[in-house]
Design a protein around this motif. Structure first.
Motif, PDB file in Angstrom:
ATOM      1  N   GLU A 213       0.844  -1.188   0.000  1.00  0.00           N
ATOM      2  CA  GLU A 213       0.000   0.000   0.000  1.00  0.00           C
ATOM      3  C   GLU A 213       0.887   1.248   0.000  1.00  0.00           C
ATOM      4  O   GLU A 213       1.708   1.440   0.894  1.00  0.00           O
ATOM      5  CB  GLU A 213      -0.921   0.001   1.213  1.00  0.00           C
ATOM      6  CG  GLU A 213      -1.982  -1.094   1.159  1.00  0.00           C
ATOM      7  CD  GLU A 213      -3.057  -0.903   2.210  1.00  0.00           C
ATOM      8  OE1 GLU A 213      -3.837   0.064   2.094  1.00  0.00           O
ATOM      9  OE2 GLU A 213      -3.102  -1.723   3.145  1.00  0.00           O
ATOM     10  N   ARG A 222      -8.280   1.080  -1.574  1.00  0.00           N
ATOM     11  CA  ARG A 222      -9.233   1.380  -0.493  1.00  0.00           C
ATOM     12  C   ARG A 222     -10.261   2.407  -0.949  1.00  0.00           C
ATOM     13  O   ARG A 222      -9.951   3.318  -1.718  1.00  0.00           O
ATOM     14  CB  ARG A 222      -8.490   1.896   0.746  1.00  0.00           C
ATOM     15  CG  ARG A 222      -7.631   0.833   1.419  1.00  0.00           C
ATOM     16  CD  ARG A 222      -7.057   1.331   2.738  1.00  0.00           C
ATOM     17  NE  ARG A 222      -6.174   0.353   3.345  1.00  0.00           N
ATOM     18  CZ  ARG A 222      -6.570  -0.596   4.194  1.00  0.00           C
ATOM     19  NH1 ARG A 222      -7.860  -0.681   4.527  1.00  0.00           N
ATOM     20  NH2 ARG A 222      -5.705  -1.448   4.710  1.00  0.00           N
ATOM     21  N   TYR A 228     -11.205  -2.138   1.932  1.00  0.00           N
ATOM     22  CA  TYR A 228     -10.623  -2.652   0.701  1.00  0.00           C
ATOM     23  C   TYR A 228     -11.626  -2.578  -0.451  1.00  0.00           C
ATOM     24  O   TYR A 228     -12.817  -2.852  -0.282  1.00  0.00           O
ATOM     25  CB  TYR A 228     -10.186  -4.109   0.871  1.00  0.00           C
ATOM     26  CG  TYR A 228      -8.921  -4.297   1.680  1.00  0.00           C
ATOM     27  CD1 TYR A 228      -7.904  -3.358   1.655  1.00  0.00           C
ATOM     28  CD2 TYR A 228      -8.744  -5.441   2.461  1.00  0.00           C
ATOM     29  CE1 TYR A 228      -6.737  -3.540   2.383  1.00  0.00           C
ATOM     30  CE2 TYR A 228      -7.585  -5.632   3.201  1.00  0.00           C
ATOM     31  CZ  TYR A 228      -6.594  -4.668   3.154  1.00  0.00           C
ATOM     32  OH  TYR A 228      -5.447  -4.850   3.887  1.00  0.00           O
ATOM     33  N   ALA A 232      -8.668  -4.830  -4.477  1.00  0.00           N
ATOM     34  CA  ALA A 232      -7.783  -5.179  -3.366  1.00  0.00           C
ATOM     35  C   ALA A 232      -8.128  -6.567  -2.828  1.00  0.00           C
ATOM     36  O   ALA A 232      -7.237  -7.374  -2.545  1.00  0.00           O
ATOM     37  CB  ALA A 232      -7.890  -4.139  -2.256  1.00  0.00           C
ATOM     38  N   ASP A 233      -9.430  -6.843  -2.680  1.00  0.00           N
ATOM     39  CA  ASP A 233      -9.846  -8.173  -2.211  1.00  0.00           C
ATOM     40  C   ASP A 233      -9.373  -9.260  -3.175  1.00  0.00           C
ATOM     41  O   ASP A 233      -8.946 -10.342  -2.752  1.00  0.00           O
ATOM     42  CB  ASP A 233     -11.372  -8.229  -2.079  1.00  0.00           C
ATOM     43  CG  ASP A 233     -11.884  -7.446  -0.875  1.00  0.00           C
ATOM     44  OD1 ASP A 233     -11.138  -7.338   0.116  1.00  0.00           O
ATOM     45  OD2 ASP A 233     -13.031  -6.968  -0.926  1.00  0.00           O
TER      46      ASP A 233
END
Length: 283
Positions: A213, A222, A228, A232-233
């Motif tokens: 990040e 984010r 998230y 991102a997940d």
């Protein structure tokens, strides 16, 4: 920053481009903690000087210098300042780089109906200037500092260059063709330089970070509430260690690569630090 590694860089002069960013700030702090005199180069002079001040408050030796890695006259001016204050370069970290929205597609997969959707940026809409910016920033922004500071490193004992590639160089990510291609160029260039300089005493290697990040990717990873994003997940689901990396987790690899006593026969390598992302097939 005090690093838990027994690396002695006393009397070495280290130059870190892109030193105002999250990852390269950690690099600069680690080098200073091991005794190096560190010059932090960044287009944002204020950011560079802030990193230098933080290092000095921690007992290290550093200066922040404004420099544009795409302009050789700017780099030469920075080189002059560094030589006057610290001496000539022993260690070069080519950390400047990044992406651009004009080199990025809206969707991961192109579908035939997308041609008629004006709100989308498809492959066919990518801006050549945006693509060029990304390639210049990453590749030319590595080549020019190496030309400028590499001259001082020829025939020095224990001189080393560390470039910053990416796990994108191993397998391109969706949506960011320019950045993936540019980082693949960095990996190839690292190998080329290692061979080219191999008779001069300069070793050249690269670190290929996975997902960390940073300020640059904050909006991608984010949402406005700090949670998230779906992307991102998805990244974390494909990272066997199940999380993003922290800047501190790059430092062992960095310091090992710049220390001739620890890695003196390591040359032309591109080392992933990615939590297993590049090794995972997704199944």
């Amino acid at each position: 920053m005090k690093v838990p590694f027994n690396i002695d860089l006393k009397d070495k002069v280290a130059v870190v481009t892109g030193g105002g960013g999250v990852l390269c700030k950690a690099f600069a702090e680690a080098l200073a903690s091991c005794g190096a005199k560190v010059a932090i180069l960044d287009l944002n002079e204020e950011a560079a000087k802030k990193v230098a001040e933080d290092i000095k408050k921690d007992g290290g030796t550093a200066i922040g210098v404004a420099a544009n890695v795409l302009k050789i006259e700017s780099l030469e001016a920075a080189r002059k300042i560094i030589e006057e204050k610290f001496g000539t370069c022993d260690i070069l970290i080519n950390g400047a780089g990044g992406n651009h929205p004009k080199g990025t597609t809206t969707k991961e997969y192109f579908e035939t109906g997308d041609l008629d959707v004006k709100e989308l940026t498809t492959f066919f809409d990518l801006d050549p200037e945006g693509i060029q910016f990304v390639f210049n920033l990453n590749f030319i922004g590595t080549l020019l500092p190496t030309q400028v500071f590499g001259k001082d490193m020829v025939n020095k004992k224990s001189a080393g260059i560390v470039n910053v590639s990416s796990m994108n160089a191993f397998a391109p990510l969706t949506k960011i063709p320019a950045y993936s291609g540019a980082k693949a160029a960095i990996s190839n260039f690292t190998q080329w330089l290692a061979v080219h300089f191999s008779r001069t005493g300069i070793r050249v290697n690269a670190i290929a970070p996975g997902f960390f990040e940073t300020n640059q990717n904050a909006k991608l990873l984010r949402d406005e509430e700090g949670n998230y994003t779906p992307r991102a997940d998805k990244i974390i689901s494909q990272t066997p260690m199940g999380r993003f990396g922290t800047p501190e987790e790059l430092l062992g690899t960095l310091l090992w690569l710049v220390d001739d006593g620890a890695s003196g026969f390591v040359n032309g390598t591109v080392i992933p630090v990615d939590g297993g992302f590049a090794a995972y097939s997704g199944v």
